[in-house]
Design a protein around this motif. Structure first.
Motif, PDB file in Angstrom:
ATOM      1  N   SER A 185      68.441  48.854  60.324  1.00 59.22           N
ATOM      2  CA  SER A 185      69.719  48.590  59.507  1.00 59.22           C
ATOM      3  C   SER A 185      69.301  49.878  58.164  1.00 59.22           C
ATOM      4  CB  SER A 185      68.481  47.595  59.355  1.00 59.22           C
ATOM      5  OG  SER A 185      70.356  47.211  57.828  1.00 59.22           O
ATOM      6  N   THR A 186      70.654  49.930  57.669  1.00 61.46           N
ATOM      7  CA  THR A 186      70.029  50.933  56.697  1.00 61.46           C
ATOM      8  C   THR A 186      69.217  49.595  55.120  1.00 61.46           C
ATOM      9  OG1 THR A 186      72.875  49.687  55.438  1.00 61.46           O
ATOM     10  CG2 THR A 186      72.803  51.968  57.145  1.00 61.46           C
ATOM     11  N   ASP A 187      68.869  48.404  55.261  1.00 61.23           N
ATOM     12  CA  ASP A 187      68.379  48.152  54.354  1.00 61.23           C
ATOM     13  C   ASP A 187      66.996  48.888  54.483  1.00 61.23           C
ATOM     14  OD1 ASP A 187      67.111  47.070  57.452  1.00 61.23           O
ATOM     15  OD2 ASP A 187      67.737  45.254  56.366  1.00 61.23           O
ATOM     16  N   GLY A 188      66.950  49.479  55.747  1.00 60.61           N
ATOM     17  CA  GLY A 188      65.306  50.460  55.857  1.00 60.61           C
ATOM     18  C   GLY A 188      64.225  50.343  56.397  1.00 60.61           C
ATOM     19  N   LEU A 189      64.891  48.813  57.949  1.00 66.38           N
ATOM     20  CA  LEU A 189      63.905  48.235  58.505  1.00 66.38           C
ATOM     21  C   LEU A 189      64.416  48.097  60.008  1.00 66.38           C
ATOM     22  CD1 LEU A 189      63.527  44.462  56.436  1.00 66.38           C
ATOM     23  CD2 LEU A 189      61.798  46.795  56.049  1.00 66.38           C
ATOM     24  N   VAL A 190      62.993  48.421  60.437  1.00 64.88           N
ATOM     25  CA  VAL A 190      63.452  48.308  62.193  1.00 64.88           C
ATOM     26  C   VAL A 190      62.330  47.158  62.673  1.00 64.88           C
ATOM     27  CG1 VAL A 190      62.674  49.325  64.422  1.00 64.88           C
ATOM     28  CG2 VAL A 190      62.727  50.205  62.044  1.00 64.88           C
ATOM     29  N   ASN A 191      63.825  46.624  63.223  1.00 65.27           N
ATOM     30  CA  ASN A 191      63.180  44.576  63.520  1.00 65.27           C
ATOM     31  C   ASN A 191      62.428  44.937  65.164  1.00 65.27           C
ATOM     32  OD1 ASN A 191      63.348  44.147  61.048  1.00 65.27           O
ATOM     33  ND2 ASN A 191      64.966  43.065  61.301  1.00 65.27           N
ATOM     34  N   VAL A 192      61.800  43.902  65.482  1.00 65.37           N
ATOM     35  CA  VAL A 192      61.219  43.933  67.079  1.00 65.37           C
ATOM     36  C   VAL A 192      61.654  42.293  67.227  1.00 65.37           C
ATOM     37  CG1 VAL A 192      60.151  44.704  68.728  1.00 65.37           C
ATOM     38  CG2 VAL A 192      60.053  45.774  67.161  1.00 65.37           C
ATOM     39  N   TYR A 193      62.631  41.514  68.139  1.00 69.59           N
ATOM     40  CA  TYR A 193      62.767  40.269  68.400  1.00 69.59           C
ATOM     41  C   TYR A 193      61.885  40.050  70.405  1.00 69.59           C
ATOM     42  CZ  TYR A 193      66.097  41.382  64.651  1.00 69.59           C
ATOM     43  OH  TYR A 193      66.781  41.552  63.747  1.00 69.59           O
ATOM     44  N   ASP A 194      61.229  39.018  70.207  1.00 70.37           N
ATOM     45  CA  ASP A 194      61.603  38.233  71.090  1.00 70.37           C
ATOM     46  C   ASP A 194      62.526  37.464  71.743  1.00 70.37           C
ATOM     47  OD1 ASP A 194      61.212  37.167  73.693  1.00 70.37           O
ATOM     48  OD2 ASP A 194      58.482  36.290  73.327  1.00 70.37           O
ATOM     49  N   THR A 195      63.938  37.503  72.579  1.00 72.84           N
ATOM     50  CA  THR A 195      65.010  37.139  72.329  1.00 72.84           C
ATOM     51  C   THR A 195      65.104  35.543  72.747  1.00 72.84           C
ATOM     52  OG1 THR A 195      65.723  38.079  74.731  1.00 72.84           O
ATOM     53  CG2 THR A 195      65.770  39.268  72.010  1.00 72.84           C
ATOM     54  N   THR A 196      63.601  35.659  73.437  1.00 70.34           N
ATOM     55  CA  THR A 196      64.010  34.143  74.283  1.00 70.34           C
ATOM     56  C   THR A 196      62.653  33.159  73.351  1.00 70.34           C
ATOM     57  OG1 THR A 196      61.051  35.026  74.793  1.00 70.34           O
ATOM     58  CG2 THR A 196      62.550  34.987  76.852  1.00 70.34           C
ATOM     59  N   ILE A 197      62.587  33.912  72.056  1.00 74.00           N
ATOM     60  CA  ILE A 197      63.046  32.617  70.914  1.00 74.00           C
ATOM     61  C   ILE A 197      64.254  32.696  70.368  1.00 74.00           C
ATOM     62  CG2 ILE A 197      61.780  32.062  68.739  1.00 74.00           C
ATOM     63  CD1 ILE A 197      59.070  33.910  70.294  1.00 74.00           C
ATOM     64  N   ALA A 198      65.052  31.470  70.233  1.00 73.52           N
ATOM     65  CA  ALA A 198      65.771  30.795  69.258  1.00 73.52           C
ATOM     66  C   ALA A 198      65.561  31.374  68.103  1.00 73.52           C
ATOM     67  CB  ALA A 198      66.575  29.500  68.937  1.00 73.52           C
ATOM     68  N   ASP A 199      64.622  30.245  67.294  1.00 74.20           N
ATOM     69  CA  ASP A 199      64.363  30.192  65.951  1.00 74.20           C
ATOM     70  C   ASP A 199      63.886  32.089  65.485  1.00 74.20           C
ATOM     71  OD1 ASP A 199      63.037  28.774  63.475  1.00 74.20           O
ATOM     72  OD2 ASP A 199      61.879  29.844  63.468  1.00 74.20           O
ATOM     73  N   GLU A 200      64.586  32.719  64.158  1.00 76.52           N
ATOM     74  CA  GLU A 200      64.535  33.678  64.093  1.00 76.52           C
ATOM     75  C   GLU A 200      63.678  34.387  63.637  1.00 76.52           C
ATOM     76  OE1 GLU A 200      66.952  36.479  61.569  1.00 76.52           O
ATOM     77  OE2 GLU A 200      68.526  34.591  61.838  1.00 76.52           O
ATOM     78  N   ASP A 201      62.675  33.413  62.677  1.00 76.71           N
ATOM     79  CA  ASP A 201      61.798  33.633  62.452  1.00 76.71           C
ATOM     80  C   ASP A 201      60.657  33.803  62.769  1.00 76.71           C
ATOM     81  OD1 ASP A 201      62.244  33.508  59.963  1.00 76.71           O
ATOM     82  OD2 ASP A 201      62.364  31.429  58.973  1.00 76.71           O
ATOM     83  N   ASP A 202      60.394  33.067  63.775  1.00 78.37           N
ATOM     84  CA  ASP A 202      59.608  32.805  64.892  1.00 78.37           C
ATOM     85  C   ASP A 202      59.691  34.221  66.185  1.00 78.37           C
ATOM     86  OD1 ASP A 202      58.063  30.609  64.083  1.00 78.37           O
ATOM     87  OD2 ASP A 202      58.886  29.438  65.571  1.00 78.37           O
ATOM     88  N   ALA A 203      60.964  34.576  66.514  1.00 73.48           N
ATOM     89  CA  ALA A 203      61.414  35.462  67.623  1.00 73.48           C
ATOM     90  C   ALA A 203      61.196  37.458  66.599  1.00 73.48           C
ATOM     91  CB  ALA A 203      62.811  35.730  67.242  1.00 73.48           C
ATOM     92  N   LEU A 204      60.385  37.039  65.516  1.00 74.04           N
ATOM     93  CA  LEU A 204      60.690  38.630  64.722  1.00 74.04           C
ATOM     94  C   LEU A 204      59.185  38.961  65.309  1.00 74.04           C
ATOM     95  CD1 LEU A 204      62.133  40.830  63.599  1.00 74.04           C
ATOM     96  CD2 LEU A 204      61.635  39.415  60.930  1.00 74.04           C
ATOM     97  N   VAL A 205      58.733  39.529  66.344  1.00 72.91           N
ATOM     98  CA  VAL A 205      57.624  39.818  66.113  1.00 72.91           C
ATOM     99  C   VAL A 205      56.787  41.281  65.781  1.00 72.91           C
ATOM    100  CG1 VAL A 205      57.783  38.581  68.719  1.00 72.91           C
ATOM    101  CG2 VAL A 205      58.190  41.213  68.434  1.00 72.91           C
ATOM    102  N   GLN A 206      57.660  42.236  65.023  1.00 76.53           N
ATOM    103  CA  GLN A 206      57.830  42.875  63.638  1.00 76.53           C
ATOM    104  C   GLN A 206      58.354  43.786  63.405  1.00 76.53           C
ATOM    105  OE1 GLN A 206      55.752  46.457  66.841  1.00 76.53           O
ATOM    106  NE2 GLN A 206      55.440  47.671  65.142  1.00 76.53           N
ATOM    107  N   VAL A 207      57.776  44.045  62.537  1.00 73.84           N
ATOM    108  CA  VAL A 207      58.913  44.381  61.236  1.00 73.84           C
ATOM    109  C   VAL A 207      57.901  45.845  60.911  1.00 73.84           C
ATOM    110  CG1 VAL A 207      59.852  44.382  59.012  1.00 73.84           C
ATOM    111  CG2 VAL A 207      59.901  42.514  60.405  1.00 73.84           C
ATOM    112  N   ILE A 208      59.088  46.944  60.621  1.00 71.93           N
ATOM    113  CA  ILE A 208      58.388  47.834  60.202  1.00 71.93           C
ATOM    114  C   ILE A 208      59.520  48.840  58.974  1.00 71.93           C
ATOM    115  CG2 ILE A 208      58.667  50.749  61.124  1.00 71.93           C
ATOM    116  CD1 ILE A 208      58.269  49.960  64.160  1.00 71.93           C
ATOM    117  N   ASN A 209      59.186  49.209  58.072  1.00 64.83           N
ATOM    118  CA  ASN A 209      59.662  49.379  56.687  1.00 64.83           C
ATOM    119  C   ASN A 209      59.878  51.094  57.264  1.00 64.83           C
ATOM    120  OD1 ASN A 209      61.167  49.891  54.463  1.00 64.83           O
ATOM    121  ND2 ASN A 209      59.300  48.439  53.174  1.00 64.83           N
ATOM    122  N   HIS A 210      61.062  50.942  57.092  1.00 62.72           N
ATOM    123  CA  HIS A 210      61.319  52.709  56.868  1.00 62.72           C
ATOM    124  C   HIS A 210      62.053  54.189  56.098  1.00 62.72           C
ATOM    125  CE1 HIS A 210      60.835  57.644  59.506  1.00 62.72           C
ATOM    126  NE2 HIS A 210      62.607  56.880  59.069  1.00 62.72           N
ATOM    127  N   GLY A 211      63.116  53.354  55.699  1.00 61.46           N
ATOM    128  CA  GLY A 211      63.823  53.700  55.123  1.00 61.46           C
ATOM    129  C   GLY A 211      65.208  53.946  55.960  1.00 61.46           C
TER     130      GLY A 211
END
Length: 373
Positions: A185-211
């Protein structure tokens, strides 16, 4: 340094002064293209002037994104548009594989609506699970990653609405794990999700702050890259929650324009020969190998140069086609071009679109940015 020469070029019979935004594989020996006249066209890889117009008006408010939905012998394509629709196209029939009540007179598309009809900026496909994913522009303080099951597309199967707070410019599935999705996203984040998990907080397995993310994706099963709109480039390990081993540190190349001698970076291309960073200027386009041994670096001695590229116009998309062993490019000059190694090139040198993986010889020891559409 090696050279590719342009062996064919075509305007795809587009109106004058059209931009070609993106190309994608459509089927065996064919490609699809989206352009600034909002059309969806398919052309033959062996004869670029053999063009089929799938739709003259792909989206009412402008087409933004294109992906192949590869499944068996079917030739299906997915497009996203600024009016807030995702459309699934059957290329051979030039009509939808399904029809929905869209509030228009469209009879040629199946329309899948993300929440609140926010403009769609990115799409990804997972035919294994019958899933299409859309990423939206920020609207009403939300940018949405919406998952659609094409077997019942009336409403999204799943939505992530809190992980990004700006436009979602990139979506990509993991190359081997069909439950893992990456977003940028243009918010600077690259997110990685496990899409078998419906809860968004739990699904987010990695966050990269790049620009501000222009492109991001998987270099390999365990490696992620990120490219910003101001040409900042970085490599990151993909986190494996089941592996207790410590991940290596990310590699930050910072602004790559000076070390690569370019004005802009188009994208990262990954083939069986490895990853290449496509870097351009008004004189040429170069495909620069990105190698991981002994450390991540650009192999400037083995880059491939495409002299002239698209003239003074920006290259928008690059595709390494290992079937025809050619490189296809498109750009703001309104042309698609095919490139191959120059006649007389050494048989020992594998082109960037060669299908066979070869071992690189050991090195000898020696003493203005355009806006995305």
């Amino acid at each position: 340094m090696h050279t590719l020469q342009a062996t064919a070029a075509s305007s795809l019979s587009l109106p004058a002064e059209s931009y070609i935004y993106s190309i994608a594989k459509s089927g065996p020996g064919s490609f699809a293209a989206i352009s600034s006249d909002d059309s969806l066209r398919v052309f033959d890889a062996a004869n670029l002037d053999q063009v089929t117009v799938v739709s003259a008006k792909t989206h009412e408010a402008g087409v933004t994104s294109l992906r192949s939905y590869a499944t068996g012998d079917s030739q299906l394509l997915v497009t996203g548009g600024r009016e807030g629709k995702v459309k699934l196209w059957d290329v051979r029939a030039k009509k939808a594989i399904m029809e929905m009540e869209t509030g228009t007179n469209s009879l040629t598309t199946a329309c899948l609506y993300p929440a609140r009809h926010a403009p769609v900026l990115s799409v990804a496909c997972n035919p294994e699970n019958n899933i299409i994913v859309s990423g939206t522009e920020l609207l009403s303080s939300q940018a949405v990653v919406a998952f659609w099951d094409i077997r019942s597309p009336q409403t999204p199967r799943l939505q992530y609405v809190e992980s990004h707070n700006d436009d979602i410019t990139e979506l990509q599935y993991h190359p081997t794990r069909s439950n893992i999705l990456l977003s940028g996203s243009t918010d600077g984040l690259v997110n990685v999700y496990d899409t078998t998990i419906a809860d968004e907080d739990d699904a987010l397995v990695q966050v990269i702050n790049h620009g501000s993310v222009h492109h991001a994706g998987f270099v390999s099963e365990r490696t992620i890259y990120a490219l910003s709109h101001d040409e900042q480039f970085s490599i990151h390990p993909a986190t494996d929650p089941d592996d207790a081993a410590q991940d290596p540190e990310p590699v930050h190349f910072d602004d790559v324009r000076e070390p690569l001698g370019c004005e802009y970076v188009v994208q990262l291309c990954v083939g069986t020969q490895g990853p290449y960073l496509a870097a351009g200027n008004k004189a040429q386009l170069e495909l620069v190998p990105l190698v991981s041994t002994p450390n991540w670096r650009f192999d400037m001695d083995n880059l491939w140069r495409l002299p002239g590229a698209h003239g003074e116009e920006v290259v928008r998309s690059v595709y390494l086609d290992e079937q025809s062993q050619a490189v296809f490019t498109c750009g703001e000059d309104g042309f698609v071009r095919a490139w191959r190694p120059v006649d007389g090139a050494s048989q020992d040198v594998q082109g960037p679109a060669s299908s066979a993986k070869v071992q690189r010889p050991k090195e000898k020891k020696q003493k203005d940015r355009f806006k995305p559409y």
